[in-house]
Scaffold this motif. Structure first.
Motif, PDB file in Angstrom:
ATOM      1  N   ILE A 105      38.703 -36.484 103.814  1.00 43.91           N
ATOM      2  CA  ILE A 105      38.657 -36.815 102.388  1.00 43.91           C
ATOM      3  C   ILE A 105      37.243 -36.643 101.838  1.00 43.91           C
ATOM      4  O   ILE A 105      37.050 -36.295 100.675  1.00 43.91           O
ATOM      5  N   GLN A 106      36.230 -36.843 102.687  1.00 46.43           N
ATOM      6  CA  GLN A 106      34.843 -36.649 102.255  1.00 46.43           C
ATOM      7  C   GLN A 106      34.525 -35.198 101.939  1.00 46.43           C
ATOM      8  O   GLN A 106      33.577 -34.925 101.206  1.00 46.43           O
ATOM      9  N   SER A 107      35.290 -34.277 102.452  1.00 49.33           N
ATOM     10  CA  SER A 107      35.016 -32.852 102.229  1.00 49.33           C
ATOM     11  C   SER A 107      35.515 -32.357 100.872  1.00 49.33           C
ATOM     12  O   SER A 107      35.209 -31.238 100.481  1.00 49.33           O
ATOM     13  N   PHE A 108      36.270 -33.188 100.158  1.00 54.56           N
ATOM     14  CA  PHE A 108      36.813 -32.777  98.858  1.00 54.56           C
ATOM     15  C   PHE A 108      35.867 -33.203  97.742  1.00 54.56           C
ATOM     16  O   PHE A 108      35.664 -34.401  97.512  1.00 54.56           O
ATOM     17  N   ASP A 109      35.315 -32.234  97.032  1.00 54.50           N
ATOM     18  CA  ASP A 109      34.365 -32.534  95.952  1.00 54.50           C
ATOM     19  C   ASP A 109      34.984 -33.377  94.847  1.00 54.50           C
ATOM     20  O   ASP A 109      34.268 -34.116  94.171  1.00 54.50           O
ATOM     21  N   GLU A 110      36.260 -33.291  94.639  1.00 54.89           N
ATOM     22  CA  GLU A 110      36.930 -34.040  93.581  1.00 54.89           C
ATOM     23  C   GLU A 110      36.912 -35.548  93.825  1.00 54.89           C
ATOM     24  O   GLU A 110      36.998 -36.338  92.892  1.00 54.89           O
ATOM     25  N   VAL A 111      36.827 -35.950  95.072  1.00 52.66           N
ATOM     26  CA  VAL A 111      36.872 -37.370  95.423  1.00 52.66           C
ATOM     27  C   VAL A 111      35.500 -37.985  95.174  1.00 52.66           C
ATOM     28  O   VAL A 111      34.518 -37.602  95.797  1.00 52.66           O
ATOM     29  N   ILE A 112      35.450 -38.963  94.260  1.00 53.62           N
ATOM     30  CA  ILE A 112      34.169 -39.599  93.944  1.00 53.62           C
ATOM     31  C   ILE A 112      34.029 -40.974  94.581  1.00 53.62           C
ATOM     32  O   ILE A 112      32.928 -41.501  94.651  1.00 53.62           O
ATOM     33  N   SER A 113      35.135 -41.544  95.066  1.00 53.27           N
ATOM     34  CA  SER A 113      35.053 -42.778  95.841  1.00 53.27           C
ATOM     35  C   SER A 113      36.295 -42.923  96.706  1.00 53.27           C
ATOM     36  O   SER A 113      37.360 -42.398  96.371  1.00 53.27           O
ATOM     37  N   CYS A 114      36.125 -43.623  97.815  1.00 53.36           N
ATOM     38  CA  CYS A 114      37.226 -43.865  98.743  1.00 53.36           C
ATOM     39  C   CYS A 114      37.007 -45.218  99.388  1.00 53.36           C
ATOM     40  O   CYS A 114      35.922 -45.481  99.912  1.00 53.36           O
ATOM     41  N   SER A 115      38.022 -46.081  99.318  1.00 54.16           N
ATOM     42  CA  SER A 115      37.927 -47.421  99.896  1.00 54.16           C
ATOM     43  C   SER A 115      39.181 -47.746 100.689  1.00 54.16           C
ATOM     44  O   SER A 115      40.279 -47.379 100.286  1.00 54.16           O
ATOM     45  N   ILE A 116      38.993 -48.443 101.796  1.00 54.46           N
ATOM     46  CA  ILE A 116      40.129 -49.059 102.489  1.00 54.46           C
ATOM     47  C   ILE A 116      40.402 -50.354 101.741  1.00 54.46           C
ATOM     48  O   ILE A 116      39.470 -51.092 101.411  1.00 54.46           O
ATOM     49  N   VAL A 117      41.684 -50.618 101.450  1.00 52.11           N
ATOM     50  CA  VAL A 117      42.024 -51.788 100.644  1.00 52.11           C
ATOM     51  C   VAL A 117      43.037 -52.673 101.354  1.00 52.11           C
ATOM     52  O   VAL A 117      43.752 -52.236 102.245  1.00 52.11           O
ATOM     53  N   THR A 118      43.070 -53.931 100.926  1.00 55.42           N
ATOM     54  CA  THR A 118      44.078 -54.868 101.398  1.00 55.42           C
ATOM     55  C   THR A 118      44.809 -55.412 100.181  1.00 55.42           C
ATOM     56  O   THR A 118      44.409 -55.167  99.042  1.00 55.42           O
ATOM     57  N   ILE A 166      41.523 -44.044  96.398  1.00 51.50           N
ATOM     58  CA  ILE A 166      40.490 -43.062  96.095  1.00 51.50           C
ATOM     59  C   ILE A 166      40.469 -42.816  94.594  1.00 51.50           C
ATOM     60  O   ILE A 166      41.458 -43.051  93.890  1.00 51.50           O
ATOM     61  N   LYS A 167      39.319 -42.378  94.117  1.00 54.34           N
ATOM     62  CA  LYS A 167      39.198 -41.971  92.721  1.00 54.34           C
ATOM     63  C   LYS A 167      38.761 -40.523  92.727  1.00 54.34           C
ATOM     64  O   LYS A 167      37.836 -40.149  93.459  1.00 54.34           O
ATOM     65  N   VAL A 168      39.454 -39.710  91.936  1.00 57.02           N
ATOM     66  CA  VAL A 168      39.122 -38.291  91.858  1.00 57.02           C
ATOM     67  C   VAL A 168      38.860 -37.892  90.411  1.00 57.02           C
ATOM     68  O   VAL A 168      39.333 -38.546  89.478  1.00 57.02           O
ATOM     69  N   ARG A 169      38.110 -36.822  90.240  1.00 57.91           N
ATOM     70  CA  ARG A 169      37.840 -36.220  88.930  1.00 57.91           C
ATOM     71  C   ARG A 169      38.297 -34.776  88.989  1.00 57.91           C
ATOM     72  O   ARG A 169      37.943 -34.041  89.917  1.00 57.91           O
ATOM     73  N   VAL A 170      39.095 -34.378  87.985  1.00 58.86           N
ATOM     74  CA  VAL A 170      39.601 -33.002  87.928  1.00 58.86           C
ATOM     75  C   VAL A 170      39.497 -32.455  86.507  1.00 58.86           C
ATOM     76  O   VAL A 170      39.342 -33.213  85.550  1.00 58.86           O
ATOM     77  N   ARG A 171      39.599 -31.120  86.395  1.00 61.62           N
ATOM     78  CA  ARG A 171      39.500 -30.452  85.098  1.00 61.62           C
ATOM     79  C   ARG A 171      40.738 -30.667  84.242  1.00 61.62           C
ATOM     80  O   ARG A 171      40.647 -30.871  83.038  1.00 61.62           O
ATOM     81  N   ASP A 172      41.919 -30.584  84.884  1.00 62.57           N
ATOM     82  CA  ASP A 172      43.171 -30.651  84.136  1.00 62.57           C
ATOM     83  C   ASP A 172      44.318 -30.918  85.109  1.00 62.57           C
ATOM     84  O   ASP A 172      44.091 -31.092  86.310  1.00 62.57           O
TER      85      ASP A 172
END
Length: 162
Positions: free
Chosen positions: A99-112, A120-126
């Motif tokens: 998941i770290q290799s994807f530029d679109e991913v700006i954050s990633c957390s393990i959650v409970t 994860i939070k991603v940013r995309v064009r469209d």
């Protein structure tokens, strides 16, 4: 993304001057040592020493520039909750590396507290960009069992100050 738990586990005492320095640097990381020293009532050399100590201890882990993603052509922010097929250390490590290799991913957390394992939070064009990311990359990571997507309507605020 680095694992802050293993980076530096040096414990140092933080006083009010250190806290003021940290807050100032979080607000404006490009502030000069001279200005920082002035603002916390120190001379430049002791101020620089304090900052170096905070960096060496891992409390200051880097300096960053905030970017307006919309102005760069990435107006869509998406939260994706991900469930893994197996809960093993190897499966999670494999996912986290990929998941770290994807530029679109700006954050990633393990959650409970939810049925999913990661948020994860991603940013995309469209939407076409999101579809490509989801179908051709995210869903192809071994172990991803289920994804649940939520689109951000509007970011109310974002704070990186502790």
């Amino acid at each position: 993304m680095s694992n802050s738990h293993s980076k530096n586990s040096l414990s140092i005492d933080i006083d009010e001057t250190d806290k003021r320095l940290l807050r100032l640097l979080q607000l404006e990381a490009r502030m000069s040592i001279t200005e920082l020293a002035e603002r916390v009532n120190l001379s430049a050399t002791p101020c620089a020493r304090r900052i170096k100590r905070l960096e060496d201890s891992g409390i200051i882990s880097g300096y960053h520039t905030q970017i307006d993603a919309q102005k760069l052509g990435y107006p869509l922010a998406i939260f994706i909750a991900i469930s893994m097929d197996r809960h093993t250390a190897e499966r999670f490590l494999q996912f986290e590396r990929k998941i770290q290799s994807f530029d679109e991913v700006i954050s990633c957390s393990i959650v409970t507290g939810r049925s999913e394992d990661y948020l994860i939070k991603v940013r995309v064009r469209d939407m076409a960009h999101y579809e490509e990311f989801l179908l051709h990359r995210l869903n192809r990571i071994e172990g991803v069992a289920q994804v649940h997507t939520s689109f951000e309507l509007r970011e109310v605020f974002s704070r990186s100050i502790v």
